[in-house]
Motif scaffolding. Structure first.
Motif, PDB file in Angstrom:
ATOM      1  N   TYR A   1       0.832  -1.210   0.000  1.00  0.00           N
ATOM      2  CA  TYR A   1       0.000   0.000   0.000  1.00  0.00           C
ATOM      3  C   TYR A   1       0.870   1.265   0.000  1.00  0.00           C
ATOM      4  CZ  TYR A   1      -3.367   3.463   1.778  1.00  0.00           C
ATOM      5  OH  TYR A   1      -4.146   4.588   1.948  1.00  0.00           O
ATOM      6  N   ILE A   2       1.850   1.313   0.917  1.00  0.00           N
ATOM      7  CA  ILE A   2       2.699   2.501   1.049  1.00  0.00           C
ATOM      8  C   ILE A   2       3.548   2.713  -0.203  1.00  0.00           C
ATOM      9  CG2 ILE A   2       4.629   3.514   2.330  1.00  0.00           C
ATOM     10  CD1 ILE A   2       3.546   2.074   4.838  1.00  0.00           C
ATOM     11  N   LEU A   3       4.122   1.635  -0.738  1.00  0.00           N
ATOM     12  CA  LEU A   3       5.018   1.751  -1.894  1.00  0.00           C
ATOM     13  C   LEU A   3       4.256   2.176  -3.143  1.00  0.00           C
ATOM     14  CD1 LEU A   3       7.245  -1.387  -1.256  1.00  0.00           C
ATOM     15  CD2 LEU A   3       7.897   1.011  -0.940  1.00  0.00           C
ATOM     16  N   LYS A   4       3.059   1.664  -3.336  1.00  0.00           N
ATOM     17  CA  LYS A   4       2.258   2.080  -4.487  1.00  0.00           C
ATOM     18  C   LYS A   4       1.904   3.558  -4.376  1.00  0.00           C
ATOM     19  CE  LYS A   4       0.212  -2.375  -5.757  1.00  0.00           C
ATOM     20  NZ  LYS A   4      -1.005  -3.230  -5.702  1.00  0.00           N
ATOM     21  N   LYS A   5       1.575   3.987  -3.172  1.00  0.00           N
ATOM     22  CA  LYS A   5       1.223   5.392  -2.956  1.00  0.00           C
ATOM     23  C   LYS A   5       2.416   6.304  -3.259  1.00  0.00           C
ATOM     24  CE  LYS A   5       0.459   6.951   1.318  1.00  0.00           C
ATOM     25  NZ  LYS A   5      -0.256   7.207   2.589  1.00  0.00           N
ATOM     26  N   ARG A   6       3.610   5.830  -2.907  1.00  0.00           N
ATOM     27  CA  ARG A   6       4.824   6.640  -3.091  1.00  0.00           C
ATOM     28  C   ARG A   6       5.517   6.373  -4.430  1.00  0.00           C
ATOM     29  NH1 ARG A   6       8.066   7.121   2.644  1.00  0.00           N
ATOM     30  NH2 ARG A   6       6.304   7.749   3.947  1.00  0.00           N
ATOM     31  N   ASP A   7       5.006   5.417  -5.205  1.00  0.00           N
ATOM     32  CA  ASP A   7       5.655   5.008  -6.456  1.00  0.00           C
ATOM     33  C   ASP A   7       7.137   4.707  -6.200  1.00  0.00           C
ATOM     34  OD1 ASP A   7       5.872   4.360  -9.121  1.00  0.00           O
ATOM     35  OD2 ASP A   7       6.299   6.418  -9.752  1.00  0.00           O
ATOM     36  N   GLN A   8       7.373   3.803  -5.251  1.00  0.00           N
ATOM     37  CA  GLN A   8       8.732   3.501  -4.782  1.00  0.00           C
ATOM     38  C   GLN A   8       8.963   1.992  -4.817  1.00  0.00           C
ATOM     39  OE1 GLN A   8       9.391   5.055  -0.844  1.00  0.00           O
ATOM     40  NE2 GLN A   8      11.420   4.102  -0.620  1.00  0.00           N
ATOM     41  N   LYS A   9      10.206   1.584  -5.127  1.00  0.00           N
ATOM     42  CA  LYS A   9      10.588   0.182  -5.091  1.00  0.00           C
ATOM     43  C   LYS A   9      11.643  -0.028  -4.009  1.00  0.00           C
ATOM     44  CE  LYS A   9       9.537  -1.002  -9.899  1.00  0.00           C
ATOM     45  NZ  LYS A   9      10.055  -1.614 -11.152  1.00  0.00           N
ATOM     46  N   VAL A  10      11.545  -1.160  -3.308  1.00  0.00           N
ATOM     47  CA  VAL A  10      12.480  -1.424  -2.213  1.00  0.00           C
ATOM     48  C   VAL A  10      12.964  -2.872  -2.288  1.00  0.00           C
ATOM     49  CG1 VAL A  10      11.376   0.256  -0.671  1.00  0.00           C
ATOM     50  CG2 VAL A  10      10.684  -2.165  -0.582  1.00  0.00           C
ATOM     51  N   VAL A  11      13.976  -3.162  -1.472  1.00  0.00           N
ATOM     52  CA  VAL A  11      14.509  -4.511  -1.333  1.00  0.00           C
ATOM     53  C   VAL A  11      14.277  -4.961   0.107  1.00  0.00           C
ATOM     54  CG1 VAL A  11      16.566  -5.968  -1.428  1.00  0.00           C
ATOM     55  CG2 VAL A  11      16.260  -4.112  -3.100  1.00  0.00           C
ATOM     56  N   VAL A  12      13.540  -6.034   0.271  1.00  0.00           N
ATOM     57  CA  VAL A  12      13.343  -6.619   1.595  1.00  0.00           C
ATOM     58  C   VAL A  12      14.452  -7.636   1.831  1.00  0.00           C
ATOM     59  CG1 VAL A  12      11.903  -8.204   2.934  1.00  0.00           C
ATOM     60  CG2 VAL A  12      10.859  -6.243   1.782  1.00  0.00           C
ATOM     61  N   MET A  13      15.141  -7.499   2.961  1.00  0.00           N
ATOM     62  CA  MET A  13      16.186  -8.446   3.339  1.00  0.00           C
ATOM     63  C   MET A  13      15.911  -8.912   4.756  1.00  0.00           C
ATOM     64  SD  MET A  13      20.322  -7.893   3.424  1.00  0.00           S
ATOM     65  CE  MET A  13      21.461  -9.275   3.594  1.00  0.00           C
ATOM     66  N   GLY A  14      15.899 -10.231   4.950  1.00  0.00           N
ATOM     67  CA  GLY A  14      15.595 -10.739   6.275  1.00  0.00           C
ATOM     68  C   GLY A  14      16.361 -12.015   6.576  1.00  0.00           C
ATOM     69  N   ALA A  15      16.516 -12.282   7.855  1.00  0.00           N
ATOM     70  CA  ALA A  15      17.110 -13.526   8.339  1.00  0.00           C
ATOM     71  C   ALA A  15      16.032 -14.331   9.027  1.00  0.00           C
ATOM     72  CB  ALA A  15      18.250 -13.232   9.311  1.00  0.00           C
ATOM     73  N   THR A  16      16.108 -15.645   8.913  1.00  0.00           N
ATOM     74  CA  THR A  16      15.095 -16.487   9.546  1.00  0.00           C
ATOM     75  C   THR A  16      15.726 -17.693  10.217  1.00  0.00           C
ATOM     76  OG1 THR A  16      13.006 -17.668   9.194  1.00  0.00           O
ATOM     77  CG2 THR A  16      14.647 -17.842   7.438  1.00  0.00           C
ATOM     78  N   SER A  17      15.186 -18.028  11.377  1.00  0.00           N
ATOM     79  CA  SER A  17      15.562 -19.280  12.027  1.00  0.00           C
ATOM     80  C   SER A  17      14.546 -20.364  11.686  1.00  0.00           C
ATOM     81  CB  SER A  17      15.661 -19.085  13.552  1.00  0.00           C
ATOM     82  OG  SER A  17      14.447 -18.579  14.067  1.00  0.00           O
ATOM     83  N   GLY A  18      13.633 -20.048  10.795  1.00  0.00           N
ATOM     84  CA  GLY A  18      12.690 -21.057  10.337  1.00  0.00           C
ATOM     85  C   GLY A  18      11.350 -20.532   9.876  1.00  0.00           C
ATOM     86  N   ASP A  19      10.676 -19.708  10.686  1.00  0.00           N
ATOM     87  CA  ASP A  19       9.292 -19.323  10.391  1.00  0.00           C
ATOM     88  C   ASP A  19       9.143 -17.936   9.780  1.00  0.00           C
ATOM     89  OD1 ASP A  19       8.198 -21.738  11.256  1.00  0.00           O
ATOM     90  OD2 ASP A  19       8.111 -21.069  13.335  1.00  0.00           O
ATOM     91  N   THR A  20       9.994 -16.986  10.178  1.00  0.00           N
ATOM     92  CA  THR A  20       9.864 -15.630   9.658  1.00  0.00           C
ATOM     93  C   THR A  20       9.968 -15.613   8.137  1.00  0.00           C
ATOM     94  OG1 THR A  20      10.710 -14.570  11.658  1.00  0.00           O
ATOM     95  CG2 THR A  20      10.922 -13.338   9.617  1.00  0.00           C
TER      96      THR A  20
ATOM     97  N   ARG B   1      17.231   2.595  -4.458  1.00  0.00           N
ATOM     98  CA  ARG B   1      16.665   1.500  -3.679  1.00  0.00           C
ATOM     99  C   ARG B   1      17.129   1.586  -2.222  1.00  0.00           C
ATOM    100  NH1 ARG B   1      14.808  -2.559  -7.338  1.00  0.00           N
ATOM    101  NH2 ARG B   1      14.214  -1.333  -9.156  1.00  0.00           N
ATOM    102  N   GLN B   2      16.326   1.050  -1.322  1.00  0.00           N
ATOM    103  CA  GLN B   2      16.691   0.952   0.084  1.00  0.00           C
ATOM    104  C   GLN B   2      16.240  -0.390   0.624  1.00  0.00           C
ATOM    105  OE1 GLN B   2      13.757   4.119   1.511  1.00  0.00           O
ATOM    106  NE2 GLN B   2      13.505   2.600   3.143  1.00  0.00           N
ATOM    107  N   LEU B   3      16.873  -0.808   1.723  1.00  0.00           N
ATOM    108  CA  LEU B   3      16.469  -2.045   2.379  1.00  0.00           C
ATOM    109  C   LEU B   3      15.308  -1.781   3.331  1.00  0.00           C
ATOM    110  CD1 LEU B   3      19.858  -3.759   3.367  1.00  0.00           C
ATOM    111  CD2 LEU B   3      18.324  -4.367   1.482  1.00  0.00           C
ATOM    112  N   VAL B   4      14.414  -2.741   3.399  1.00  0.00           N
ATOM    113  CA  VAL B   4      13.316  -2.715   4.355  1.00  0.00           C
ATOM    114  C   VAL B   4      13.372  -4.003   5.173  1.00  0.00           C
ATOM    115  CG1 VAL B   4      10.803  -2.797   4.613  1.00  0.00           C
ATOM    116  CG2 VAL B   4      11.831  -1.220   2.976  1.00  0.00           C
ATOM    117  N   ALA B   5      13.169  -3.879   6.475  1.00  0.00           N
ATOM    118  CA  ALA B   5      13.266  -5.033   7.369  1.00  0.00           C
ATOM    119  C   ALA B   5      11.919  -5.728   7.501  1.00  0.00           C
ATOM    120  CB  ALA B   5      13.744  -4.593   8.748  1.00  0.00           C
ATOM    121  N   VAL B   6      11.959  -7.066   7.528  1.00  0.00           N
ATOM    122  CA  VAL B   6      10.765  -7.830   7.859  1.00  0.00           C
ATOM    123  C   VAL B   6      10.956  -8.588   9.167  1.00  0.00           C
ATOM    124  CG1 VAL B   6       9.889  -8.097   5.525  1.00  0.00           C
ATOM    125  CG2 VAL B   6      11.551  -9.748   6.411  1.00  0.00           C
ATOM    126  N   ASN B   7      12.192  -8.623   9.672  1.00  0.00           N
ATOM    127  CA  ASN B   7      12.404  -9.211  10.995  1.00  0.00           C
ATOM    128  C   ASN B   7      11.692  -8.342  12.020  1.00  0.00           C
ATOM    129  OD1 ASN B   7      14.448 -10.523   9.360  1.00  0.00           O
ATOM    130  ND2 ASN B   7      15.253 -11.299  11.276  1.00  0.00           N
TER     131      ASN B   7
END
Length: 465
Positions: free
Chosen positions: A125-144, A215-221
C-alpha cells in the motif's frame, strides 16, 4: 504519532517512514514516542468484536490517521482473509485454567503470519502510494522467512531476499520458503547459523551502498515496528475471550528474538490487565539467564529440536531495556556497547522492574519431548516443540492458579516431525490440505558462503530493474 530510537541519536519518524526504515541510523530500534492507553471500560466494550474489528481498534492509534480508516480496515481484512480458522486465533483448553492460543492458523502455519501478512499488505500500500521500489532483506531461524515471503510474493514493488542457516531449519520450513517461485522471491541458504544470518542483515542495513541507486532495504524481521504492533492484537483477543478486562490474564511465550513477548508487555502498558508474562526458552537461554541470574552473556549457539528459538542475541530485548532504563537513549547506547564485549548486566533497579512482570524458564530437548508426550497422553492435543516449551514454562513458573494462563502456540506440529516422532508419535502429523503437496513442489534456492560480499553480489545480480 512519532517514533523514536532506543539509542536517542536518530531523527523521529512518522508511521509510514518507520515501516520503511527498520533499524534506526544510530543502530537502535524504533518505538512509539508515547503509547496509546485504553481504559478498562473501553477494552470491555470490545468484547464480541471479530479479530479483524479488534485489530483496527488496537492498531489505528499507532497509525494516527496517516492511512485513512477505511483503507486501514481493508488492509487488515485482506491480511486475515487467508487464515484457515474463522476465529483467526482460537483458544483450546489443555488444563485447569490453562489455554493454548493457536497462532498457527495462517497460510504458513506459524505465528509470524499475524504480523507478516499485514506487513506485506501494508508495504504494498505505502510503496504504491509513493511510487517507490524497495529490497526486503531478512534472516530467519525457520518461520519468519516463509511468512515474509508469503506476505510479499505478490508485491510488484518489492524484491525479497531471505537468509536461512543451511541445513539448520526443518524440511517443512525450508520448503515453505524455497517452493515459492515468483520472480521477486530469492532464498539464500547461508553456511552458518541464524546469528550469522542476522549479523549479515544488520551489516547490510548499516551500509546500503551495494544497492542500485534509488533502492533501500526494508526489514521484515521483528526489528520492524509494524510487526510488533500487529502482534499486540492477539493478547487483547485472548484476554477478552477469557473474561478480561474484568479479571487479569497471564501468558507464557516461547521466546527467541523477544518480539512476541514484547508485544504482550506493550499490551499491558496500553491497559490490558496482564498479571504475568513467562519467558520460555530452549537451551539457548540468554533471556532466562538474564531475568533469573542477571547474566546476559553470549554463549555458543546450541542447535535444538526447537530451531526457531535457536537465537543467542535477542534483538527486541533492547526495546524493553529502553523502558527499564527510563527511556534514556544514552544509557541504552552504553549498555549495547558493553554487550559487544560478550556480556552485560542490568542495573538493580532495571532488574527489579523486569521481575515484577516477567518470569522465565529453560527447557532442553529431553524435557521438551516429554512435555509433548505427556500433554498428548492426557488431552490428545499435539504440541509443536516451541509450544511445549511454553506450556512447561507456564506450569513451572505460574504464580496464581486462579488466573487464566494462556500459552502461545507459535507453530503447527507438522512443521517439526522429528520432535513429534521422538515424543512417541508413530506417524508424522499431517500437513493441512492446502500444503499437502509441499514435498512434491519444485524448490529454488542458493547455497552461499558466510561472506557478506558474496551475499551482496548475489543480491545485486537479482534485483529487478
Amino acid at each position: 504519532m512519532k517514533y523514536i530510537s532506543t539509542r536517542g541519536d536518530a531523527p523521529s519518524l512518522t508511521f509510514e517512514d518507520v515501516v520503511l526504515t527498520g533499524l534506526a541510523p544510530d543502530g537502535g530500534l524504533y518505538v512509539p514516542e508515547t503509547l496509546p492507553k485504553f481504559s478498562q471500560e473501553e477494552i470491555a466494550s470490545w468484547a464480541g468484536l471479530s479479530y479483524q474489528e479488534l485489530a483496527f481498534k488496537v492498531i489505528a492509534p499507532f497509525v494516527a490517521g496517516e492511512i485513512p480508516d477505511a483503507d486501514l480496515q481493508g488492509l487488515i481484512d485482506k491480511s486475515y482473509a487467508t487464515f484457515r480458522h474463522d476465529a483467526i486465533a482460537p483458544l483450546v483448553q489443555t488444563g485447569h485454567n490453562e489455554w493454548i492460543l493457536e497462532l498457527f492458523q495462517g497460510p504458513t502455519l506459524a505465528f509470524k503470519d499475524f504480523a507478516l501478512q499485514f506487513l506485506g499488505n501494508l508495504l504494498d500500500y505505502i510503496l504504491k502510494k509513493r511510487d517507490q521500489k524497495v529490497v526486503v532483506m531478512g534472516a530467519t531461524s525457520g518461520d519468519t522467512g516463509s511468512a515474509a515471503i508469503e506476505g510479499c510474493r505478490h508485491c510488484d514493488n518489492i524484491d525479497i531476499f531471505i537468509l536461512h542457516p543451511y541445513q539448520r531449519v526443518s524440511d517443512v520450513q525450508r520448503r515453505q520458503m524455497t517452493t515459492v517461485l515468483e520472480k521477486n522471491v530469492h532464498n539464500i541458504a547461508l553456511k552458518g547459523n541464524f546469528d550469522d544470518c542476522q549479523n549479515m542483515v544488520k551489516a547490510s542495513f548499516g551500509d546500503q551502498s551495494f544497492l542500485p541507486e534509488g533502492r533501500q532495504l526494508v526489514a521484515v524481521n521483528s526489528i520492524n515496528w509494524a510487526r510488533i504492533m500487529a502482534q499486540i492484537v492477539y493478547y487483547f483477543y485472548a484476554a477478552l475471550a477469557l473474561g478480561g478486562p474484568a479479571r487479569p490474564i497471564s501468558f507464557s511465550v516461547p521466546t527467541g528474538n523477544f518480539g512476541d513477548i514484547f508485544a504482550g508487555y506493550l499490551a499491558k502498558q496500553m491497559g490490558l490487565p496482564i498479571d504475568q508474562l513467562v519467558i520460555a526458552t530452549n537451551a539457548n537461554d540468554i533471556l532466562h539467564r538474564c531475568i533469573s541470574e542477571n547474566d546476559h552473556s553470549k554463549k555458543e549457539l546450541i542447535h535444538s529440536l526447537s530451531p526457531s528459538m535457536d537465537i543467542m542475541v535477542s534483538s527486541n530485548f533492547e526495546r524493553l531495556l529502553f523502558d527499564l532504563y527510563g527511556r534514556n537513549g544514552a544509557s541504552i547506547k552504553q549498555l549495547m556497547e558493553e554487550f559487544k564485549s560478550g556480556a552485560m548486566h542490568l542495573s538493580d533497579e532495571a532488574l527489579v522492574k523486569a521481575r515484577e512482570l516477567f518470569s522465565s524458564y529453560r527447557l532442553d530437548d529431553e524435557e521438551m519431548i516429554q512435555v509433548i508426550a505427556d500433554v498428548f497422553e492426557h488431552t490428545e492435543y499435539l504440541l509443536d516443540p516451541h509450544t511445549a516449551i511454553g506450556v512447561q514454562a507456564a506450569r513451572k513458573r505460574r504464580r496464581r492458579q486462579d488466573i487464566p494462563m494462556v500459552c502461545l502456540a507459535t507453530a503447527h506440529p507438522a512443521k517439526f516431525p522429528e520432535a513429534v516422532r521422538k515424543a512417541g508419535q508413530t506417524d508424522d502429523p499431517a500437513l493441512p490440505h492446502h500444503m499437502a503437496d509441499l514435498f512434491d513442489r519444485e524448490e529454488r534456492y542458493e547455497v552461499l558462503d558466510n561472506d557478506l560480499s558474496v551475499v551482496q553480489k548475489h543480491m545485486q545480480g537479482n534485483i529487478r530493474a
